[in-house]
Design a protein around this motif. Structure first.
Motif, PDB file in Angstrom:
ATOM      1  N   ILE A 104       0.876  -1.237   0.088  1.00 32.65           N
ATOM      2  CA  ILE A 104      -0.053  -0.311  -0.021  1.00 32.65           C
ATOM      3  C   ILE A 104       0.673   1.362  -0.070  1.00 32.65           C
ATOM      4  O   ILE A 104       0.607   2.220  -0.782  1.00 32.65           O
ATOM      5  CB  ILE A 104      -0.869   0.033   1.310  1.00 32.65           C
ATOM      6  CG1 ILE A 104      -1.850  -0.940   1.380  1.00 32.65           C
ATOM      7  CG2 ILE A 104      -1.686   1.552   1.113  1.00 32.65           C
ATOM      8  CD1 ILE A 104      -2.817  -0.876   2.608  1.00 32.65           C
ATOM      9  N   ASP A 105       1.922   1.191   0.812  1.00 30.48           N
ATOM     10  CA  ASP A 105       2.579   2.626   0.858  1.00 30.48           C
ATOM     11  C   ASP A 105       3.878   2.895  -0.066  1.00 30.48           C
ATOM     12  O   ASP A 105       4.639   3.758   0.226  1.00 30.48           O
ATOM     13  CB  ASP A 105       2.937   2.879   2.253  1.00 30.48           C
ATOM     14  CG  ASP A 105       3.946   1.820   2.998  1.00 30.48           C
ATOM     15  OD1 ASP A 105       4.077   0.721   2.408  1.00 30.48           O
ATOM     16  OD2 ASP A 105       4.338   2.031   4.113  1.00 30.48           O
ATOM     17  N   SER A 131      -0.228   3.122  -4.242  1.00 30.60           N
ATOM     18  CA  SER A 131      -1.463   4.000  -3.445  1.00 30.60           C
ATOM     19  C   SER A 131      -1.806   4.742  -4.638  1.00 30.60           C
ATOM     20  O   SER A 131      -3.236   5.122  -4.506  1.00 30.60           O
ATOM     21  CB  SER A 131      -0.979   4.731  -2.289  1.00 30.60           C
ATOM     22  OG  SER A 131       0.110   5.713  -2.738  1.00 30.60           O
ATOM     23  N   LYS A 132      -1.432   5.417  -5.567  1.00 33.82           N
ATOM     24  CA  LYS A 132      -1.932   6.076  -6.625  1.00 33.82           C
ATOM     25  C   LYS A 132      -2.684   5.070  -7.543  1.00 33.82           C
ATOM     26  O   LYS A 132      -3.828   5.793  -7.878  1.00 33.82           O
ATOM     27  CB  LYS A 132      -0.733   6.785  -7.503  1.00 33.82           C
ATOM     28  CG  LYS A 132       0.007   7.833  -6.738  1.00 33.82           C
ATOM     29  CD  LYS A 132       1.031   8.647  -7.631  1.00 33.82           C
ATOM     30  CE  LYS A 132       1.868   9.461  -6.713  1.00 33.82           C
ATOM     31  NZ  LYS A 132       2.449  10.396  -7.591  1.00 33.82           N
ATOM     32  N   ALA A 181      -4.333   2.521  -6.375  1.00 35.67           N
ATOM     33  CA  ALA A 181      -5.620   2.265  -5.659  1.00 35.67           C
ATOM     34  C   ALA A 181      -6.658   3.636  -5.681  1.00 35.67           C
ATOM     35  O   ALA A 181      -7.783   3.399  -5.975  1.00 35.67           O
ATOM     36  CB  ALA A 181      -5.314   2.041  -4.052  1.00 35.67           C
ATOM     37  N   ARG A 182      -5.868   4.684  -5.739  1.00 40.36           N
ATOM     38  CA  ARG A 182      -6.736   5.998  -5.566  1.00 40.36           C
ATOM     39  C   ARG A 182      -7.568   5.933  -7.104  1.00 40.36           C
ATOM     40  O   ARG A 182      -8.774   6.575  -7.186  1.00 40.36           O
ATOM     41  CB  ARG A 182      -6.057   7.101  -5.634  1.00 40.36           C
ATOM     42  CG  ARG A 182      -6.945   8.439  -5.746  1.00 40.36           C
ATOM     43  CD  ARG A 182      -6.178   9.572  -5.180  1.00 40.36           C
ATOM     44  NE  ARG A 182      -4.720   9.990  -6.016  1.00 40.36           N
ATOM     45  CZ  ARG A 182      -4.799  10.468  -7.449  1.00 40.36           C
ATOM     46  NH1 ARG A 182      -6.016  10.503  -7.920  1.00 40.36           N
ATOM     47  NH2 ARG A 182      -3.630  10.815  -7.811  1.00 40.36           N
ATOM     48  N   LEU A 214     -12.554  -3.086  -1.998  1.00 39.26           N
ATOM     49  CA  LEU A 214     -11.942  -3.804  -0.903  1.00 39.26           C
ATOM     50  C   LEU A 214     -10.327  -4.178  -1.088  1.00 39.26           C
ATOM     51  O   LEU A 214     -10.002  -4.727  -2.039  1.00 39.26           O
ATOM     52  CB  LEU A 214     -12.499  -5.096  -0.723  1.00 39.26           C
ATOM     53  CG  LEU A 214     -13.265  -5.729   0.676  1.00 39.26           C
ATOM     54  CD1 LEU A 214     -13.937  -4.817   1.427  1.00 39.26           C
ATOM     55  CD2 LEU A 214     -13.937  -7.138   0.428  1.00 39.26           C
ATOM     56  N   LEU A 215      -9.540  -3.286  -0.231  1.00 41.41           N
ATOM     57  CA  LEU A 215      -8.231  -3.231  -0.631  1.00 41.41           C
ATOM     58  C   LEU A 215      -7.497  -4.064   0.431  1.00 41.41           C
ATOM     59  O   LEU A 215      -7.616  -4.007   1.403  1.00 41.41           O
ATOM     60  CB  LEU A 215      -7.740  -1.887  -0.437  1.00 41.41           C
ATOM     61  CG  LEU A 215      -6.257  -1.616  -0.794  1.00 41.41           C
ATOM     62  CD1 LEU A 215      -5.838  -1.690  -2.080  1.00 41.41           C
ATOM     63  CD2 LEU A 215      -6.032   0.063  -0.467  1.00 41.41           C
ATOM     64  N   GLY A 216      -6.595  -4.825  -0.252  1.00 38.43           N
ATOM     65  CA  GLY A 216      -5.738  -5.719   0.656  1.00 38.43           C
ATOM     66  C   GLY A 216      -4.330  -5.410   0.047  1.00 38.43           C
ATOM     67  O   GLY A 216      -4.005  -5.178  -1.095  1.00 38.43           O
ATOM     68  N   HIS A 217      -3.116  -5.907   0.763  1.00 38.26           N
ATOM     69  CA  HIS A 217      -1.743  -5.747   0.219  1.00 38.26           C
ATOM     70  C   HIS A 217      -1.051  -7.117   0.527  1.00 38.26           C
ATOM     71  O   HIS A 217      -1.338  -7.671   1.855  1.00 38.26           O
ATOM     72  CB  HIS A 217      -1.047  -4.546   0.882  1.00 38.26           C
ATOM     73  CG  HIS A 217      -0.995  -4.549   2.274  1.00 38.26           C
ATOM     74  ND1 HIS A 217       0.160  -4.426   2.976  1.00 38.26           N
ATOM     75  CD2 HIS A 217      -1.954  -4.474   3.233  1.00 38.26           C
ATOM     76  CE1 HIS A 217      -0.035  -4.372   4.231  1.00 38.26           C
ATOM     77  NE2 HIS A 217      -1.278  -4.429   4.415  1.00 38.26           N
ATOM     78  N   GLN A 251       2.028  -8.062   0.067  1.00 37.64           N
ATOM     79  CA  GLN A 251       3.364  -7.771   0.573  1.00 37.64           C
ATOM     80  C   GLN A 251       4.241  -8.792  -0.667  1.00 37.64           C
ATOM     81  O   GLN A 251       5.181  -9.252   0.011  1.00 37.64           O
ATOM     82  CB  GLN A 251       3.529  -8.200   1.883  1.00 37.64           C
ATOM     83  CG  GLN A 251       3.125  -7.414   2.934  1.00 37.64           C
ATOM     84  CD  GLN A 251       2.781  -7.704   4.354  1.00 37.64           C
ATOM     85  OE1 GLN A 251       2.299  -6.964   4.907  1.00 37.64           O
ATOM     86  NE2 GLN A 251       2.834  -8.989   4.500  1.00 37.64           N
TER      87      GLN A 251
END
Lengths: 332, 332
Positions: free
Chosen positions: A74-75, A80-81, A83-84, A98-101, A103
DNA sequence: GTGAAAGCGCTAACAC
DNA sequence: GTGTTAGCGCTTTCAC
């Protein structure tokens, strides 16, 4: 007087003196209800503090309106862009993300897929994790769009950037600026961004009559620190005159390493950086808007939900090589 | 042979030769089911490709396991790191995060709250948007933890960083390094980060016998570009010898503006930047880990769900002023 | 340790 | 336009 429990449509219907179904329609299909009735229902709902129950609606209609989004991290600004961009399109089309990461861990990815399926997501948008099984196998049975990283067989919808051309242009540019011994620092070979960008790099070498030197090609970097370490090592052992970083993390690692080099190499990399203009070192970046990539992925998913029979599509976002000045100061 | 429709517990139970309830328990309360029965159920489920329906379970049990997370801007690193910290704690406690971004718009925030309530989230973690009504009013009726920005009355749980002390230390440090005319560039006054950090700034001025100069205090910057413009204007009109940026976006704007200044001012700001070491200009940053902030917020929410009667808590994360060198090169 | 019955809150399907 | 009936897939409750 409001009830003890969270008010339901039944309560609203009773208060408004209509059938439950009419109350339901007043919200979901207002056109099918007489103006006066609708107003009665809405005001009763207001009064009781009624709140729609998306859980019940989703279950009964078997349309959850949910779309699962799996990124690796995510970070990382790319993600993150992305996702936006996805969220904007989904929200505009009354879906929820529904967001997940993951890794970048296939086990975690598998859990996420399972969890998201249990929420009956209508589709999935994913940056597929590093894994030995192809994405086509991992994402089977659910409408999916791969974003950023491509699949293996082309059986899934996918949206990528123009990886090969971007890397090729950036490498050609390094050569045009005098570089001959260009280090390529990449992620794992399992990811198409690394392999495709490597092809672009090799193509540029070939076009310019530069022999491929495998000792300058280092793959397997999964973090800024990996890349930093590898860049330092390469520098002290082989003194390349330029570095190409396969993604934003790796390019950052190269930048960090190069701060300690006496003779600064040329640096180029894939992915934009908002702060590129503020950097001490000059850098060239293969740029594009990850939000646009996300928006396209979401659009593609929505289209393929509309039209489930359509063959998989592969959308490619163009890229642009941008040069940032390092110690050149801003004129205005 | 698998059925046409998505298999349900009923199908599994039938295949395993047990009651639906037993099949249910085999998954959710394995201890209450005999080993042999459990195995029969699990293997039947496997065979049929059964997938738990979280929608139905959530509805029936009225426990969604969902937590709403509202940030203002997903792709601001503060927010994306916050979200990651939250997600990690929630995932570890078998909850799912429902993420939305308000874009700092109270209307959009209200929609998000409504939407999340409709999904029957068990609680909310929010960076409250800029709004004239206090967060306590907007988030009433649902267990809520405010993150990053504080509330008005203290009636809600909240987790913030040590805003006042951070700004005070950073300002004192600027003064210690010779600055006397320190510009403060902030966001809107409605947000506590701006007001509290302004207090810290003013406290440092006071402690050092420097008179407050309101012409050096500029609020209302909501973006990098706002801040850039204001910093340029301040520079040309009043030539401050230092700038303090109230958050990462504003500090970036100051950095961008200052690239064009003949005599570089001292620059300090709130929030860390991963790439601070690579910047051309020296900068001091009030740093902390937003993921830690998120993790604490999530922990606090989970605790308050356990213990609904507990009075609201206010957790404060310490901060640390870090100095980055600009053109000093990395030694190793 | 297992099962039967009931129902969570909503909407699909059909009748009037 | 509106109402009736049924049922989405699960878990709660209570019985055995």
């Amino acid at each position: 007087m409001p009830a003890e429990h969270e008010p339901t449509l039944k309560d609203v219907a009773a208060a408004a003196g209509v059938a439950v179904m009419t109350a339901s329609r007043a919200f979901s299909k207002p056109d099918l209800v007489a103006q006066a009735t609708r107003e009665k229902v809405l005001s009763a709902a207001q009064q009781l503090g009624y709140r729609h129950n998306a859980l019940a609606a989703a279950m009964r209609s078997s349309q959850s309106g949910l779309v699962g989004v799996i990124v690796t991290n995510i970070d990382n600004p790319f993600h993150s862009k992305l996702a936006r961009g996805i969220d904007e399109v989904l929200t505009a089309n009354s879906r929820r993300m529904l967001l997940g990461h993951s890794q970048d861990d296939p086990k975690r990815e598998a859990e996420l897929i399972r969890d998201m399926r249990s929420w009956r997501v209508e589709g999935l948008i994913a940056v597929p994790a590093l894994a030995s099984t192809p994405p086509e196998a991992r994402f089977a049975g659910l409408p999916t769009v791969l974003a950023g990283r491509a699949g293996k067989t082309g059986a899934l919808n996918q949206v990528t950037v123009d990886d090969e051309r971007g890397a090729q242009e950036a490498t050609a540019d390094l050569i045009a600026r005098g570089a001959r011994r260009i280090a390529f620092i990449g992620n794992e070979e399992k990811i198409t961004t690394t392999t495709t960008r490597l092809s672009g790099y090799l193509a540029a070498l070939g076009e310019n009559g530069i022999r491929r030197d495998d000792s300058l090609i280092r793959l397997g970097c999964r973090s800024v620190d990996d890349a930093k370490r590898v860049a330092k090592q390469l520098h002290s052992q082989l003194q390349p005159d330029a570095f190409f970083g396969v993604n934003n993390q790796i390019t950052l690692g190269v930048l960090e390493a190069s701060a300690g080099f006496a003779a600064p190499p040329l640096i180029s990399g894939f992915d934009g950086m908002d702060f590129a203009d503020l950097l001490r070192a000059p850098v060239s970046l293969v740029s594009y808007d990850p939000a646009e990539l996300g928006a396209r992925a979401a659009t593609l998913l929505l289209e393929s939900l509309e039209n489930p029979e359509a063959p998989p599509r592969h959308d490619v976002l163009p890229v642009r090589l941008l040069h940032y000045g390092g110690n050149v100061t801003d004129a205005n």
